[in-house]
Design an enzyme around this catalytic site. Structure first.
Site, PDB file in Angstrom:
ATOM      1  N   ASP A 190      33.881  40.844  35.318  1.00 50.54           N
ATOM      2  CA  ASP A 190      34.755  41.438  36.317  1.00 50.54           C
ATOM      3  C   ASP A 190      35.748  40.360  36.781  1.00 50.54           C
ATOM      4  O   ASP A 190      35.673  39.200  36.378  1.00 50.54           O
ATOM      5  CB  ASP A 190      33.910  41.988  37.485  1.00 50.54           C
ATOM      6  CG  ASP A 190      34.650  43.080  38.237  1.00 50.54           C
ATOM      7  OD1 ASP A 190      33.988  43.979  38.782  1.00 50.54           O
ATOM      8  OD2 ASP A 190      35.887  43.067  38.249  1.00 50.54           O
TER       9      ASP A 190
ATOM     10  N   GLU B   9      37.049  49.063  46.944  1.00 48.52           N
ATOM     11  CA  GLU B   9      36.056  47.964  46.911  1.00 48.52           C
ATOM     12  C   GLU B   9      35.538  47.634  48.311  1.00 48.52           C
ATOM     13  O   GLU B   9      35.310  48.552  49.111  1.00 48.52           O
ATOM     14  CB  GLU B   9      36.650  46.754  46.190  1.00 48.52           C
ATOM     15  CG  GLU B   9      37.061  47.088  44.741  1.00 48.52           C
ATOM     16  CD  GLU B   9      37.304  45.875  43.892  1.00 48.52           C
ATOM     17  OE1 GLU B   9      38.370  45.805  43.258  1.00 48.52           O
ATOM     18  OE2 GLU B   9      36.422  44.992  43.848  1.00 48.52           O
TER      19      GLU B   9
HETATM   20  C1  GLC Z   1      37.916  44.748  40.317  1.00 48.50           C
HETATM   21  C2  GLC Z   1      36.794  45.738  40.139  1.00 48.50           C
HETATM   22  C3  GLC Z   1      36.705  46.324  38.750  1.00 48.50           C
HETATM   23  C4  GLC Z   1      38.075  46.365  38.115  1.00 48.50           C
HETATM   24  C5  GLC Z   1      38.559  44.944  37.958  1.00 48.50           C
HETATM   25  C6  GLC Z   1      39.982  44.885  37.393  1.00 48.50           C
HETATM   26  O1  GLC Z   1      37.505  43.700  41.144  1.00 48.50           O
HETATM   27  O2  GLC Z   1      35.490  45.319  40.500  1.00 48.50           O
HETATM   28  O3  GLC Z   1      36.127  47.625  38.867  1.00 48.50           O
HETATM   29  O4  GLC Z   1      37.994  46.990  36.841  1.00 48.50           O
HETATM   30  O5  GLC Z   1      38.518  44.207  39.164  1.00 48.50           O
HETATM   31  O6  GLC Z   1      40.873  45.426  38.322  1.00 48.50           O
END
Ligand code: GLC
Length: 602
Positions: free
Chosen positions: A301, A498
């Site tokens: 991530d 988030e």
């Molecule tokens: C974010 C999220 C993830 C996402 C990634 C790219 O922090 O946790 O779900 O795909 O970063 O944006």
């Protein structure tokens, strides 16, 4: 070497011009031999570059793509071209891809984006209901269709990869990402998640280049203990489960995604029994790759490896050895050149064996070959008009219709289309941004006219007869009684994404409560529509409401709500999350503490 690159480039140019769909039915053994052929030509620098993903906003200079042999770019939430419209997205993609092809071996980059409820970063794209609403439809065929359309719009802008579907099965609704889960029930998530994977990956552009999906976040993202997350709340916290509980509860939905041939899986920020998933070899290699047979590649991530205890160099050593194949460095935190340097050092110092690097790069190359990217990296603009098309929007409207869950009706629904007067009130009635929620145009979403779409009020206006007077009042202050005295009130949550949505308390906003009360005091019958990413505390108020429906985060096609409100379609939506009296108790609330149980809907 030059010959190989010229051959690769020639191939891609020839394919660029052809306008028929080439089905790349190459066999797995051919894929493996092509990958090995390329791997055997690669230097350590080129291998390290392939494992590096950067957000395009943080590129120091575009030539770094070829200089450092970068394997992937992404657009994180809100990472769009200067002008946010489809042609500019396609131009941006082709610009970066053309630069990547200038590297010694000319290996195309794979471009990823969070198209999690439509191609939601792109102005004018259809934005579908978030997964909590799709869960309420419990309709795998519809979810497949929604994912397919999303990939058609993603592919039209050239982009290769969506970081979806999210396979969370959220238990604690105080988590800001509850709405990214189809359901608290892992078996429903497994069913809809597999449909989404095959939908996303069923789309190939005219040259046969396919869009790849990403099952996330592996594993236990929605099952953390309250108080162990960021800011002492939920997101990125610690999930406590025995290995047997994990295997019984959280792995089957990933097994179904793997069986549906998902090409990538994203590691999760949370910890499992105190160990960061990003650093867990048991999870990412022993279980995911060896036991479950995942042959695609694991992506971290966003700066997910940075959260592993220790310094950045050891973060890299631990995460790559654990089984991360590509790192979403992003470039916002640690500079990507620092990542590249330290990854190389780890290999040169024997801290990461070359066999692990070769396995990671081989997995990445196989995905690129398997999905036609290697042969047809560049994309022409013939499909741009599909973005936001009427046909796509009508599927969005169907998804909204089927996601609406009617939870109370004291015989006022469906509303008549021939009322003399209809009052429409509430901050969510004419607010496209609110009805889209997070991950919409910007990372955190926005208010009002963020993109093209139909608000709930627009939908109501299009549905009622000419003779009906619609009185719209956001705060209801100037509303006076009328012979019909019926009001539709749209209340709920402002957009969040988030941890921004992590909350200790899930009460309704006071403004929403007092608006409804003021209308009731004026003698109105009130149909309450709740825009939210999760069940909220309605138990103390619902008795005063004449009708109540959860509409979740419906996206751009708000007329799907009026389809139900006025009875053009019978509501089919059923709760995919139990709704406790105290919603802070989440999906594990005792049965006697439930207002509505999972599966309920009028
Ligand atoms: C974010 C999220 C993830 C996402 C990634 C790219 O922090 O946790 O779900 O795909 O970063 O944006």
């Amino acid at each position: 070497m030059r010959y190989f690159k010229i051959l690769l480039l020639t191939l891609s140019i020839i394919n660029f011009s052809c306008d028929f769909q080439k089905t790349n039915k190459i066999s797995e053994s051919e894929i493996s031999s092509r990958a090995n052929e390329i791997l055997n030509m690669m230097t350590l620098e080129e291998k390290v570059g392939q494992m590096t993903q950067i957000d395009q906003r943080f590129l120091d200079t575009i030539t770094d793509l070829s200089t450092y042999h970068i394997g992937s770019l992404l657009s994180g939430g809100g990472s769009h071209p200067d002008v946010n419209e489809p042609q500019a997205w396609l131009d941006m993609y082709n610009k970066y891809q053309s630069e990547a092809l200038k590297s010694r071996l000319g290996i195309p980059l794979v471009y990823g984006i969070d198209a999690v409820h439509g191609h939601n970063n792109v102005y004018g794209a259809v934005i579908f209901p978030h997964n909590i609403g799709l869960g309420a439809t419990n309709n795998p065929e519809l979810v497949h269709k929604v994912s397919e359309i999303t990939s058609i719009e993603v592919a039209a802008t050239g982009i290769d990869w969506t970081f979806a579907p999210c396979l969370s099965s959220p238990e604690d609704y105080r988590w800001g990402r509850t709405y990214e889960g189809f359901s608290s029930d892992p078996s429903l998530v497994a069913n809809l998640g597999a449909a989404a994977v095959s939908g996303y990956q069923s789309v190939a552009n005219m040259n046969g280049k396919k869009v790849i999906a990403c099952a996330k976040h592996f594993v236990g993202d929605g099952n953390t203990e309250y108080g162990t997350g960021m800011n002492g709340l939920v997101d990125r916290g610690n999930t406590v489960l025995t290995i047997d509980e994990l295997k019984e509860k959280l792995l089957p939905k990933y097994q179904e995604a793997i069986d549906a041939d998902v090409q990538t899986i994203m590691a999760s920020y949370n910890s499992w029994n105190g160990v960061k998933c990003h650093g867990s070899r048991e999870l990412l290699t022993d279980i995911l790759k060896d036991e479950m047979g995942f042959t695609g590649f694991v992506i971290s991530d966003w700066q997910g490896i940075d959260e592993i205890p220790g310094d950045y160099k050891s973060d890299i050593e631990i995460s790559i050895n654990a089984g991360i194949d590509m790192v979403m460095v992003s470039g916002q935190g640690q500079p990507y050149k620092k990542f590249i340097k330290l990854l190389k050092e780890n290999v040169e110092e024997g801290l990461i064996p070359m066999s692990r690097i070769d396995d990671a790069v081989s997995r990445i190359l196989k995905v690129k070959i398997r999905n036609g990217l290697m042969d047809n990296p560049l994309v022409s603009n013939e499909n741009l008009t599909l973005i936001g098309s009427a046909e796509h929007r009508s599927v969005g409207r169907q998804a909204v219709r089927e996601s609406v869950v009617v939870l109370k009706d004291d015989n006022i629904l469906p509303l008549s289309k021939d009322l003399q007067t209809l009052v429409v009130a509430g901050k969510g009635a004419d607010n496209l941004g609110m009805q889209c929620g997070g991950w919409s145009i910007e990372w955190q979403g926005g208010q009002g006219d963020i993109t093209v779409g139909t608000t709930i009020l627009d939908g109501i206006k299009k549905t009622v007869s000419e003779s009906t007077e619609i009185i719209y009042s956001e705060d209801g202050s100037d509303v006076v009684p009328n012979p019909d005295n019926i009001a539709v009130v749209v209340i709920g949550e402002d957009p969040y994404t988030e941890w921004f949505g992590d909350k200790e308390n899930l009460d309704l906003n006071n403004d929403d409560i007092s608006l409804i009360k003021s209308l009731k005091d004026k003698g109105f019958k009130v149909a309450v529509l709740l825009i939210s990413g999760r069940p909220l505390n309605v138990a103390d108020h619902i008795d005063q409401w004449d009708a109540f429906a959860a509409i979740w985060l419906p996206g751009t096609e708000g007329d799907g709500v009026s389809d139900i409100l006025f009875g053009d379609f019978i509501s089919k939506g059923k709760l995919s999350f139990p709704w406790p009296i105290n919603t802070e108790d989440g999906s594990n609330a005792q049965k006697d503490n439930l207002l509505f149980d999972i599966g309920y809907g009028l």
